[in-house]
Design a protein around this motif. Structure first.
Motif, PDB file in Angstrom:
ATOM      1  N   UNK A 157       0.850  -1.182   0.000  1.00  0.00           N
ATOM      2  CA  UNK A 157       0.000   0.000   0.000  1.00  0.00           C
ATOM      3  C   UNK A 157       0.889   1.237   0.000  1.00  0.00           C
ATOM      4  N   UNK A 158       0.724   2.092  -1.008  1.00  0.00           N
ATOM      5  CA  UNK A 158       1.468   3.347  -1.107  1.00  0.00           C
ATOM      6  C   UNK A 158       0.525   4.486  -0.745  1.00  0.00           C
ATOM      7  N   UNK A 184       3.909   7.041   2.969  1.00  0.00           N
ATOM      8  CA  UNK A 184       4.257   5.751   3.575  1.00  0.00           C
ATOM      9  C   UNK A 184       4.070   4.667   2.517  1.00  0.00           C
ATOM     10  N   UNK A 185       5.013   3.716   2.505  1.00  0.00           N
ATOM     11  CA  UNK A 185       4.916   2.530   1.660  1.00  0.00           C
ATOM     12  C   UNK A 185       5.098   1.328   2.561  1.00  0.00           C
ATOM     13  N   UNK A 186       4.125   0.442   2.599  1.00  0.00           N
ATOM     14  CA  UNK A 186       4.177  -0.673   3.535  1.00  0.00           C
ATOM     15  C   UNK A 186       3.492  -1.893   2.946  1.00  0.00           C
ATOM     16  N   UNK A 198      -4.026  -8.751   2.916  1.00  0.00           N
ATOM     17  CA  UNK A 198      -5.113  -8.379   2.016  1.00  0.00           C
ATOM     18  C   UNK A 198      -6.359  -8.028   2.826  1.00  0.00           C
ATOM     19  N   UNK A 199      -7.047  -6.944   2.433  1.00  0.00           N
ATOM     20  CA  UNK A 199      -8.239  -6.533   3.158  1.00  0.00           C
ATOM     21  C   UNK A 199      -8.535  -5.066   2.964  1.00  0.00           C
ATOM     22  N   UNK A 200      -9.540  -4.589   3.706  1.00  0.00           N
ATOM     23  CA  UNK A 200      -9.979  -3.201   3.606  1.00  0.00           C
ATOM     24  C   UNK A 200      -9.428  -2.388   4.771  1.00  0.00           C
ATOM     25  N   UNK A 201      -9.035  -1.136   4.469  1.00  0.00           N
ATOM     26  CA  UNK A 201      -8.389  -0.292   5.464  1.00  0.00           C
ATOM     27  C   UNK A 201      -8.926   1.131   5.393  1.00  0.00           C
ATOM     28  N   UNK A 215      -3.882  -9.268  -2.443  1.00  0.00           N
ATOM     29  CA  UNK A 215      -2.668 -10.077  -2.347  1.00  0.00           C
ATOM     30  C   UNK A 215      -1.892 -10.027  -3.656  1.00  0.00           C
ATOM     31  N   UNK A 216      -0.598  -9.752  -3.533  1.00  0.00           N
ATOM     32  CA  UNK A 216       0.277  -9.742  -4.688  1.00  0.00           C
ATOM     33  C   UNK A 216       0.182  -8.503  -5.543  1.00  0.00           C
ATOM     34  N   UNK A 217      -0.586  -7.486  -5.093  1.00  0.00           N
ATOM     35  CA  UNK A 217      -0.753  -6.278  -5.889  1.00  0.00           C
ATOM     36  C   UNK A 217      -0.341  -5.037  -5.085  1.00  0.00           C
ATOM     37  N   UNK A 218      -0.132  -3.959  -5.840  1.00  0.00           N
ATOM     38  CA  UNK A 218       0.196  -2.668  -5.231  1.00  0.00           C
ATOM     39  C   UNK A 218      -1.016  -1.755  -5.322  1.00  0.00           C
ATOM     40  N   UNK A 219      -1.359  -1.148  -4.212  1.00  0.00           N
ATOM     41  CA  UNK A 219      -2.477  -0.208  -4.159  1.00  0.00           C
ATOM     42  C   UNK A 219      -1.936   1.172  -3.794  1.00  0.00           C
TER      43      UNK A 219
END
Length: 564
Positions: free
Chosen positions: A486-487, A520-522, A526-529, A550-554
């Motif tokens: 997550x970026x 922040x990059x962390x 997988x889920x909602x935030x 999972x396995x992706x960049x958001x």
């Protein structure tokens, strides 16, 4: 005649020609060994602690104006031969910075001492300027470099470079491997076996200033000729030619292993000032007087008194009452010798056990030897009887298997390649003690047979699996994090906090941590935030929602809410 090698050691005050202390150059870099072997103990204290305290004590007397720097090796990477770094550049008044940097060191890696000394010389501009390097090491170079060749190269290219070497707890053979680095550049090799000797070695190499040679008065014009005297009796070129034998009646050792520490004897017969360290085969000339000679090879040693009279020759034989033990650590009978194994030998009369790595060939006092071999998380201990003059060869098998651990963001995905991935292996059930740890994918662990819990963690994502290890077998373990990256961008924010979108029964959201700044990059499961951004000048916060797959960049941007 005294060899140039001997002149590179301590001042030989007992010789006919008195030696002067070497001058430390105005610009000096101390190269400090921060390898894992510095955790070995002397007199019940880790060598790294003794070295740091000795450096701190000695540097209190550093001459004003001396430009001093600090370089360390083996402090960041367990396996790298490129792990050396200048921690404090040479500068006047830097003694406090040097001791503070030494106190912060982590001791864990290998011993690339040749590469580190070369780098230190280059940073001192040794080709054009006067420069001094003081190396403190507890072992020889472990990175296939040749310190002797380096010494010759530096001497040829340098304007006025001096390298002093302080060997801390080295054997005679190990001392030979590094002493040539000092000899080639006109420096000294000083052996130190305890804290007091280490402090003295550092004073000699870092603090000692040149002393003027005593001047001789010019003959007076009115001086009357001195009547001719009887010629002095011819003195032998060598009057001290010691030998070492392993057992009473044994053959003298002719190799370069044994060493001789020559001490002055005090008036009460006790051991006084150490005058020199010499290596076998040795021939020398001692002035008349009383001495105590400490002969050693490996972990075995013997001391004898020696009274030297003018015109006499002495050929003492020092009986070590010792044998040779060769230990080959293996993970299975007939398997390859494990070069990463540690071998700890508690020998008769040992002030502390001796530690070796890989195949070990140790000279030990005769008697019962308690040998412990450690390979990864496995350990085996045996007792070996060793007689004087005997050589015993022993294969010791440590029953371990190998576990290789990889982690994936999602099932079927690629291996996680970032260095921040941390892997910890715990024993399954019972105490659940930690059995191993490492970083990155393809981390490998040698473990006793049994069941284990493997935990992989990257940033805020963590997962675990159960795995088994069998003796002499390799197994691959894959941990699925089920996570993505997550970026976050939050212009003007001074802090960012990440919450789970779902609330618990009390209406609270679980926090996944806080970061400071506007981005922040962390890695997250997988889920909602919900992303909350805070600002310095107000208590008002801004929020944005994000879904991590999972396995992706958001990527998500938090827009600052305006008041009203």
């Amino acid at each position: 005649m005294l060899s140039s090698f001997a002149r590179a050691l301590l001042p030989l005050s007992f010789l006919t020609a008195a030696a002067m202390p070497a001058s430390a150059a105005d610009r000096t870099i101390v190269v400090l060994d921060a390898s894992g072997s510095m955790w070995g103990q002397i007199d019940g204290q880790p060598k790294q602690m003794i070295a740091r305290e000795a450096l701190k004590t000695v540097l209190q007397g550093l001459p004003t104006g001396r430009e001093l720097g600090l370089m360390a090796y083996g402090h960041r990477d367990k396996a790298s031969c490129e792990d050396f770094e200048t921690l404090v550049p040479p500068a006047a008044g830097s003694a406090g910075a040097v001791t503070a940097a030494a106190d912060r060191l982590t001791f864990l890696g290998r011993t690339p001492l040749s590469a580190a000394v070369r780098k230190a010389a280059e940073e001192l501009n040794y080709v054009q300027d006067k420069a001094t390097v003081v190396l403190i090491t507890d072992g020889p170079d472990s990175c296939k470099a040749d310190p002797c060749a380096l010494g010759r190269e530096l001497e040829r290219a340098g304007a006025d470079l001096t390298v002093h070497v302080v060997g801390f707890g080295l054997t005679a053979e190990q001392g030979r491997q590094v002493a040539c680095l000092a000899e080639s550049t006109g420096g000294r090799y000083v052996q130190a076996r305890n804290a007091g000797q280490l402090e003295e070695a550092l004073r000699q190499t870092l603090i000692a200033a040149p002393e003027p040679a005593a001047s001789q008065p010019a003959p007076s014009a009115e001086a009357q000729p001195t009547p001719a005297s009887e010629p002095a009796p011819e003195q032998p070129e060598f009057n001290f030619m010691p030998t070492v034998v392993m057992a009473e009646g044994g053959q003298p050792l002719t190799d370069a292993g044994p060493s001789y520490e020559i001490h002055a004897a005090n008036s009460d017969g006790s051991k006084g000032e150490r005058l020199a360290i010499e290596f076998n085969p040795y021939k020398g000339h001692l002035k008349p007087g009383d001495y105590i000679v400490h002969a050693s090879l490996g972990e075995a040693a013997v001391e004898q008194k020696l009274k030297v009279e003018a015109g006499m020759t002495y050929q003492p034989a020092y009986v070590l009452n010792a044998g040779t033990l060769i230990v080959r650590p293996r993970t299975s009978a007939g398997g390859e010798v494990n070069g990463a194994a540690s071998i700890v030998i508690d020998y008769p009369g040992a002030p502390f056990p001796a530690t070796y790595y890989g195949e070990a060939k140790a000279v030990l006092p005769a008697g019962e030897q308690k040998v412990t071999v450690k390979i990864g998380g496995g350990e085996t201990s045996e007792t070996v009887q060793l007689a004087a003059g005997q050589t015993v060869e022993k294969d010791i098998v440590v029953a371990v298997g190998q576990m290789r651990v990889n982690a994936l963001y999602k099932a079927g995905g690629e291996k996680i390649g970032v260095s921040g991935l941390a892997v910890t292996v715990f024993k399954a059930g019972g105490s659940g003690d930690e059995a191993g740890y490492g970083y990155g994918s393809e981390s490998s662990y040698e473990l006793p047979p049994g069941d284990y819990r493997v935990v992989a963690r990257l940033d805020r994502a963590e997962a675990e699996v159960l795995a088994s290890v069998k003796t002499s077998e390799s197994s691959d373990v894959t941990v699925i994090l089920d996570a993505g990256t997550l970026s976050i961008s939050a212009p003007d924010a001074n802090e960012i906090e990440i919450f789970a979108a779902a609330k618990d029964a009390q209406g609270n959201r679980k926090s996944f941590g806080k970061a400071y700044g506007d981005s922040e990059l962390t890695t997250l499961p997988a889920g909602d935030y919900v992303i909350s951004a805070g600002y310095a000048e107000t208590d008002r916060k801004s929020e944005a929602a994000a879904t991590v797959k999972a396995g992706e960049r958001t990527e998500v941007s938090v827009t600052r809410q305006q008041p009203g």
